[in-house]
Each structure stands twice: as structure tokens, then as C-alpha cells.
Design an enzyme around this catalytic site. Structure first.
Site, PDB file in Angstrom:
ATOM      1  N   ASP A  26      25.731  41.398  45.170  1.00 20.23           N
ATOM      2  CA  ASP A  26      25.329  42.525  44.326  1.00 20.23           C
ATOM      3  C   ASP A  26      25.259  43.838  45.082  1.00 20.23           C
ATOM      4  OD1 ASP A  26      22.731  41.961  45.352  1.00 20.23           O
ATOM      5  OD2 ASP A  26      22.449  40.554  43.683  1.00 20.23           O
ATOM      6  N   LYS A  80      23.913  45.107  40.064  1.00 18.39           N
ATOM      7  CA  LYS A  80      23.007  45.568  39.012  1.00 18.39           C
ATOM      8  C   LYS A  80      22.486  46.943  39.378  1.00 18.39           C
ATOM      9  CE  LYS A  80      20.973  41.055  38.794  1.00 18.39           C
ATOM     10  NZ  LYS A  80      19.750  40.430  39.221  1.00 18.39           N
ATOM     11  N   MET A 128      11.141  48.823  44.124  1.00 16.67           N
ATOM     12  CA  MET A 128      11.587  49.278  42.798  1.00 16.67           C
ATOM     13  C   MET A 128      10.551  50.198  42.158  1.00 16.67           C
ATOM     14  SD  MET A 128      12.888  45.526  41.504  1.00 16.67           S
ATOM     15  CE  MET A 128      11.449  44.676  42.140  1.00 16.67           C
TER      16      MET A 128
HETATM   17  N1  SAH Z   1      15.369  40.978  47.813  1.00 14.32           N
HETATM   18  C1  SAH Z   1      15.275  42.339  48.265  1.00 14.32           C
HETATM   19  C2  SAH Z   1      14.572  43.238  47.268  1.00 14.32           C
HETATM   20  C3  SAH Z   1      15.296  43.376  45.950  1.00 14.32           C
HETATM   21  S1  SAH Z   1      14.472  44.445  44.836  1.00 14.32           S
HETATM   22  C4  SAH Z   1      14.545  42.365  49.613  1.00 14.32           C
HETATM   23  O1  SAH Z   1      13.986  41.377  50.046  1.00 14.32           O
HETATM   24  O2  SAH Z   1      14.568  43.422  50.245  1.00 14.32           O
HETATM   25  C5  SAH Z   1      15.323  45.956  45.103  1.00 14.32           C
HETATM   26  C6  SAH Z   1      14.418  46.961  45.761  1.00 14.32           C
HETATM   27  O3  SAH Z   1      14.298  46.706  47.151  1.00 14.32           O
HETATM   28  C7  SAH Z   1      14.917  48.390  45.685  1.00 14.32           C
HETATM   29  O4  SAH Z   1      14.607  48.987  44.447  1.00 14.32           O
HETATM   30  C8  SAH Z   1      14.128  49.033  46.806  1.00 14.32           C
HETATM   31  O5  SAH Z   1      12.807  49.277  46.404  1.00 14.32           O
HETATM   32  C9  SAH Z   1      14.095  47.921  47.835  1.00 14.32           C
HETATM   33  N2  SAH Z   1      15.153  48.073  48.855  1.00 14.32           N
HETATM   34  C10 SAH Z   1      16.156  47.219  49.105  1.00 14.32           C
HETATM   35  N3  SAH Z   1      16.911  47.645  50.132  1.00 14.32           N
HETATM   36  C11 SAH Z   1      16.366  48.808  50.537  1.00 14.32           C
HETATM   37  C12 SAH Z   1      16.686  49.748  51.562  1.00 14.32           C
HETATM   38  N4  SAH Z   1      17.708  49.574  52.386  1.00 14.32           N
HETATM   39  N5  SAH Z   1      15.893  50.835  51.705  1.00 14.32           N
HETATM   40  C13 SAH Z   1      14.828  51.015  50.894  1.00 14.32           C
HETATM   41  N6  SAH Z   1      14.482  50.177  49.909  1.00 14.32           N
HETATM   42  C14 SAH Z   1      15.235  49.083  49.735  1.00 14.32           C
END
Ligand code: SAH
Length: 280
Positions: free
Chosen positions: A49, A71, A184
Site C-alpha cells: 500500500d 489507501k 492518523m
Molecule cells: N502500521 C503503521 C501505521 C499505519 S496507520 C505503523 O506501524 O507505522 C497510518 C499512519 O501512520 C499515518 O496516518 C501516520 O500517522 C503514521 N505514519 C506512518 N508512516 C509515517 C511516517 N513515515 N511519518 C509520520 N507518520 C507516519
């Protein structure tokens, strides 16, 4: 997964593939685990994704089939049921399927739901954890999520606040000596501020927004609970909101040098917050 699974064609189970749920980490390809890289090199098909960085996709061999199911907030490219169906169909064809997700697949990643969809078909699976955004962004921003002088606990919280399933205990979040990391949460920053203040958190509590963490476009936007909403309006997704006094340590512990330095972000955001206050 072993190479044996791929070469052993004669047993009745040989037509059944496998799904490997793999965490890709927050962006920097060097944060991929050795096991994740090995799985990517052995996969027949990779289902990925939007949060998986291009540099990581480039590590996948050319012969591997790629299926993008990205998404965006509120605009699902492939609905969750459709993703589940792709995983099931590919595995039933006998493929070794890597389901590649940003960060860690079990932290706000719907990884559990995707595995549950495999159960009725008896599709075997494995899980390879990844560095979750909170750990990656905090490390690259110079923000230790716990610190003996600041926070004895840390909580990862979803910013999807309007869902009917929401059951967040705001009084437990608003306590002192605790670090909060909202995933998020960018579009809900006003709601987050109001609820935390209503449960007794000081408006002066330090906070930071980490945008595109661990990438060369990372920005760290320092703020306070009071100015969170104003600063969030200037941030872009993906971003994490970190709230708590540990965020102040970024001034002295920041080490990563993305294109825009912490110092320039700090002066820019201070101006934004001050301008806004004058207008109000
Ligand atoms: N499974 C992922 C999270 C998915 S939810 C994890 O463990 O990181 C998606 C959210 O993760 C985004 O809306 C943001 O809030 C955060 N996120 C993911 N990658 C990011 C990044 N490189 N920098 C800042 N926030 C990030």
C-alpha cells in the site's frame, strides 16, 4: 518460508501458497529488517500500500508481481474486503504472497483482520514485524518516547476519533509523565486538543508533529497542545502527533539531517503560531 516450499510440487499441500505479512518500517529502506528483505526476495507476488516507500519497492526483484492496493484517508483504493480477497486468491493459486505494509503490520495496520480472512481457507501465514512509525519518527526526530525525567509510559492512539467503535479513555491519556503518539491524527488535531484540555492537560504541554518521518523530506514541527491545531494545518500526511514533555528534547538530541532542519522549522512554526494568535 523456505525455498523448499517453492520447489516441492508433489505433495497434495503443494498447491497451497502462503501469506507473509511483512512490516516495511516507516520509510527509510535501511530500516527494513533482514527478514523482511529476505521475504521480499523470495515472494511470487507482493501486495503493498501507499505508505511503503518507493526505495523499498525498488528492492523487489523484477520478476515478482506487484499489486498496489493503496489507501488514502477516506478514499480506499481497494476496499479491505477486496484486499482480503486478493490475498486469499493468490495464496490459493499456490503463490508465496508478501503482504507489505508500512511500519508494523499489527499497529494500526489491519494486519489482524487480513490474517483472520485467511483462516476459513486454511492458508498458512507468517508475520514479520516492522519498525512502527512512532519508534522510527521519534528516533529520527531526537525524541525519546520515554525518559526517566519526563515520561514513564507511552501510549499509541488512533486519531480516527469519529468512528462508532471509538472507546478512548481520555482521562488516562491526559495524565502527567506520559507520552502520547497519535497515528492518523492530523485532521483531528482540534478534537484531540479539546478533549485532552477538557480532561485536565495543560495547554502549554509541549508537542511535535513529525511529517514523513525517517525520509529525507522529514519535518519536525514543534508546538504545544494549545497551538497543535494551527501547526497541524501546515503539516502534510503521513504525520504523527507526539504530545508530552519529551518532545522538548528534540532541540538537543536531534541528529538526523533531512533537507529542512529542525531550527528552520521551529522559527517558521513559531511565526505561524504567533501570526495566528494576533489574527484571533
Ligand atoms: N502500521 C503503521 C501505521 C499505519 S496507520 C505503523 O506501524 O507505522 C497510518 C499512519 O501512520 C499515518 O496516518 C501516520 O500517522 C503514521 N505514519 C506512518 N508512516 C509515517 C511516517 N513515515 N511519518 C509520520 N507518520 C507516519
Amino acid at each position: 518460508m523456505t525455498t523448499d516450499n517453492k520447489v516441492c510440487h508433489l505433495t497434495p499441500q503443494s498447491t497451497m501458497g502462503k501469506v507473509i505479512l511483512v512490516g516495511a518500517g516507516p520509510g527509510d529502506p535501511d530500516l527494513l529488517t533482514v527478514k523482511a528483505l529476505r521475504m521480499l526476495q523470495q515472494a511470487d507476488v507482493v501486495v503493498y500500500d501507499r505508505l511503503v516507500s518507493n526505495e523499498i519497492i525498488e528492492l523487489i526483484p523484477e520478476k515478482t508481481d506487484l499489486i498496489f492496493v493503496g489507501k488514502r484517508a477516506g478514499n480506499h483504493c481497494v476496499p479491505q474486503d477486496g484486499i482480503n480477497q486478493i490475498l486469499v486468491e493468490e495464496a490459493l493459486k499456490g503463490q508465496i504472497v508478501v503482504r507489505l505494509k508500512g511500519g508494523d503490520p499489527f499497529i494500526f495496520g489491519r494486519g489482524g483482520e487480513e490474517l483472520e480472512a485467511l483462516l476459513p481457507h486454511d492458508i498458512p501465514f507468517e508475520v514479520v514485524p516492522g519498525i512502527t512509525a512512532a519508534a522510527g519518527c521519534a528516533a529520527y526526530a531526537g525524541i525519546p518516547l520515554t525518559h526517566r525525567d519526563h515520561a514513564q509510559s507511552v501510549q499509541f492512539v488512533t486519531g480516527h476519533l469519529k468512528s462508532e467503535k471509538e472507546q478512548i479513555d481520555w482521562s488516562s491519556l491526559a495524565r502527567t509523565n506520559n507520552t502520547l503518539v497519535f497515528y492518523m491524527g492530523l485532521n483531528q488535531s482540534g478534537e484531540i486538543r479539546r478533549r485532552l484540555e477538557a480532561h485536565g492537560m495543560s495547554p502549554l504541554t509541549p508537542a511535535a508533529i513529525v511529517e514523513r518521518g525517517t525520509s529525507h523530506n522529514q519535518r519536525v514541527l514543534p508546538c504545544s497542545l494549545e497551538t497543535l491545531e494551527i501547526i497541524a494545518a501546515h503539516a502534510e500526511s503521513p504525520a504523527l502527533i507526539i504530545i508530552g514533555s519529551v518532545t522538548q528534547l528534540a532541540h538537543k538530541l536531534s541528529w538526523f539531517e533531512p533537507k529542512q532542519s529542525l531550527l528552520s522549522c521551529y522559527s517558521e512554526m513559531t511565526e505561524v503560531a504567533e501570526d495566528k494568535r494576533e489574527i484571533i
